[in-house]
Enzyme design. Structure first.
Site: not given
Ligand code: DHB
Ligand code: FE
Length: 280
Positions: A193, A240
């Site tokens: 992500h 992460e």
């Molecule tokens: C999102 C994912 C995360 O790991 C985070 O810490 C904050 C937001 C998300 O996908 O919105």
């Molecule tokens: Fe996160």
């Protein structure tokens, strides 16, 4: 002696916590996500540990640009759910295990990994969302938790190999604690992500699925992947995933995979989840 019986890996997307807290788990968007954790909650009922050593990252909640520990271990009696802007999540207070945490701190520091000690801290979605996914919505969490915070928010993060070797040191520390405790180690965060910039929304299913394969069966080679590969392939927040290598380093060379789940998307993130048993 204390014994690590299993490892759990899971993403920690904050919207998952909000969906649970606001009663939206039956919404069409969320049904497939929570289905992937039904087995996990049953397995956890049959395999509730005494302590979870929970590797996670703080998201500028307890820490800030004022101070940024690379690795920090929670030695407190308890941790309050943090207010991340919408009030604290309505989840139980997290009970710590100060004696085991102090033992791990002394053992791991004497194995040449310099840890920061935390005696007071609130815990954000990085820690509470995995607890909610694995335990549901109980009145009290069914076990103690040692929070272990890793800096993957502010550059530079620790390398995958550093995390993997640290996991091995944590294993030695837990193995040498003189009390009959069933301990699980959880690695949280990820998978691919990116939350900001021109590549916001990036997901890489091929990278994620190869990571799931390799962390189970070929962790030595996976640990050598450089941090820039995570950022390039899995997005800026995909880094992460190095936290999963701390979990894997603390498990046996051969583990039994009892559950694997992958789902895209939850909020902006590819959700990955593994349950790995030791001693098989
Ligand atoms: C999102 C994912 C995360 O790991 C985070 O810490 C904050 C937001 C998300 O996908 O919105
Ligand atoms: Fe996160």
């Amino acid at each position: 002696m204390a014994k690590i019986t299993a490892g759990v890996a899971t993403s920690h997307v904050p919207a998952i916590g909000a969906a649970m807290d606001l009663g939206k788990t039956q919404d069409a968007y969320w049904v497939p996500l929570f289905k992937g954790y039904e087995f996990s909650k049953q397995w956890m009922k049959a395999n509730t540990p005494d302590v979870v050593f929970l590797v996670y990252n703080d998201h500028a909640t307890a820490f800030s640009l004022d101070f940024i520990p690379t690795f920090a271990i929670g030695c407190a009696e308890e941790y309050q759910p943090a207010d991340e802007g919408w009030g604290p999540r309505p989840v139980p207070v997290v009970q710590g295990h100060p004696e085991l945490a102090a033992h791990i701190a002394q053992s791991v520091i004497q194995q040449d990994f310099d840890l920061t000690l935390i005696n007071k801290m609130d815990v954000d979605h990085g820690l509470t969302v995995p607890l909610s996914l694995m335990f549901g919505q109980p009145q009290a969490w069914p076990c103690k938790v040692i929070p272990f915070a890793v800096n993957v928010v502010q550059y530079p993060p620790p390398s995958g190999n550093r995390c993997y070797q640290l996991g091995k040191a944590i294993r030695r520390a837990i193995d040498s604690f003189d009390a009959n405790l069933n301990v699980q180690i959880w690695g949280t965060g990820g998978m691919s992500h990116q939350l900001q910039g021109p590549r916001a929304g990036l997901i890489n299913k091929e990278f994620d699925n190869a990571f799931l394969d390799r962390i189970v069966n070929d962790p030595d080679a996976l640990a050598k992947v450089p941090h820039l590969d995570y950022v390039r392939e899995a997005g800026s927040e995909g880094i992460e995933l190095v936290m999963w290598l701390i979990m894997r380093g603390a498990l046996d060379a051969q583990v039994k995979q009892v559950h694997r789940f992958y789902h895209v998307p939850a909020s902006n993130t590819a959700v990955g989840h593994l349950i790995l048993e030791n001693g098989r």
